[in-house]
Design an enzyme around this catalytic site. Sequence first.
Site, mmCIF file in Angstrom:
data_model
loop_
_atom_site.group_PDB
_atom_site.id
_atom_site.type_symbol
_atom_site.label_atom_id
_atom_site.label_comp_id
_atom_site.label_asym_id
_atom_site.label_seq_id
_atom_site.Cartn_x
_atom_site.Cartn_y
_atom_site.Cartn_z
ATOM 1 N N PRO A 215 0.924 -1.180 0.126
ATOM 2 C CA PRO A 215 -0.167 0.067 -0.091
ATOM 3 C C PRO A 215 0.999 1.167 0.143
ATOM 4 O O PRO A 215 0.955 2.014 1.101
ATOM 5 C CB PRO A 215 -0.875 -0.021 1.388
ATOM 6 N N GLY B 256 0.143 4.178 -1.106
ATOM 7 C CA GLY B 256 -0.487 5.358 -0.840
ATOM 8 C C GLY B 256 -0.475 5.534 0.669
ATOM 9 O O GLY B 256 -0.416 6.608 1.179
ATOM 10 N N ASP B 257 -0.590 4.522 1.508
ATOM 11 C CA ASP B 257 -0.769 4.552 2.907
ATOM 12 C C ASP B 257 0.909 4.922 3.576
ATOM 13 O O ASP B 257 1.038 5.876 4.272
ATOM 14 C CB ASP B 257 -1.130 3.382 3.635
ATOM 15 N N ALA B 258 1.911 4.489 2.886
ATOM 16 C CA ALA B 258 3.245 4.859 3.166
ATOM 17 C C ALA B 258 3.417 6.281 3.069
ATOM 18 O O ALA B 258 3.986 7.113 3.857
ATOM 19 C CB ALA B 258 3.995 3.950 2.595
ATOM 20 N N GLY C 39 1.586 8.500 5.432
ATOM 21 C CA GLY C 39 2.423 8.295 6.872
ATOM 22 C C GLY C 39 3.712 9.351 6.683
ATOM 23 O O GLY C 39 3.693 9.959 7.702
#
Length: 403
Positions: free
Chosen positions: A171, A173-175, A178
């Site tokens: 993922p 996009g999550d990283a 973050g």
Amino acid sequence: MNQKSSSQGALAGVRILDMATVLAAPMGATLCADHGAEVVKLELPDGSDALRGLQPVKDGNALWWKIANRGKRGITLDVRQPEGRALLLKMLPHFDVLVENFRTGTMDRWGLDIETLNRANPRLIVLRLTGFGQTGPYKSRPGFARIFEAMSGFTNLTGEEGGSPLHSNFPVGDAVAGLFCAFSIASEIARLRGNPEAAGVEVDLAATEALFRLLDPLPVEHEQLGQVRNPAGNCASYTAPSNMYRSADGIYFSLVASSNAIFARLCAVVGRPEWSSDARFATNPARVANLRELDDALGTWFHGHEYALIADRLEAAGIPFSKVYTIADIEEDAHYQARNAIIRLPDPDYGSLPAPCIVPRIVGREMPTPRTGPAVGEHNAQVYAEFGIDAQELARLRAEGVV
């Protein structure tokens, strides 16, 4: 310069209450913990955070959770209940940052709107990480990494030319969100430290915008040149040669030789020194215009030689390249080993678990190794005791499902 003299990270003294779920916002809080922030992870009493169910899971233990939430103490609290809400507001004056990632408007429905949070702690940084932000027609939509990636334009840059766009098996996009989360926290902490009278702030971080922010040239090349960048396989459409190649023995490796000087050295390696002065290839714009012809010729040469020979020649010529690493390659690589890029996190179930090192490294500072993420409510007694809640009261709250 190399003396290790301090274990105090730049965010030492910063207290973060992380009540976010899954990955993006919790990752931001974890990055802050890596650099000295004290982070308390708040979960619902049932431990229903979806990250606890994502692979890899072993013996019923959520391994990804353990790594992603490293360095945090864990408590449980149901803030949807009046008593849970009251307890949260009681704790907030003791925190600098509140991190949440619920759908826009959810906290308001729980009686935890920004005005209420500000009354509890006027200097509180409230970081809201959602898929699409606190405003706009999509503000209440649910979001996951692949949705951010698709909508930001990122996914449209991957895949084979003329084929389906491709997602990564991670993922991304999550990283990225973050990273922006941690950057936002550090930025606002710097502002507050510089002015004791400064008020807190509400940070509206949209994961889709975070990923789009990385794609600098897309709007300008569309407006000024009328171009829409599309998938081009492993071949870059803006510089050449820059592609993935395969050796005779089946090893895939990535190579970039986009500057004229590096390209000239590559030409010598493959036995075609005349290419560096050929009008078709002498400049990067010319190489991009004749990309297919150049790449086909390079691919043929690489496919005719084994990787060990290719690597030796490229290394000797100072040409940027790398075999496509698996995690096994990373573990065995001498450079990763020399820099201790994989550290061992102390863990109550497995003794220790491997994880990526703290990034970045600060010269002269040796940061302590964080332990793995907490079990559900692992630090309830410890943390709540700091707020005057004794064992008897905690037992009552647990029996009523508040903690």
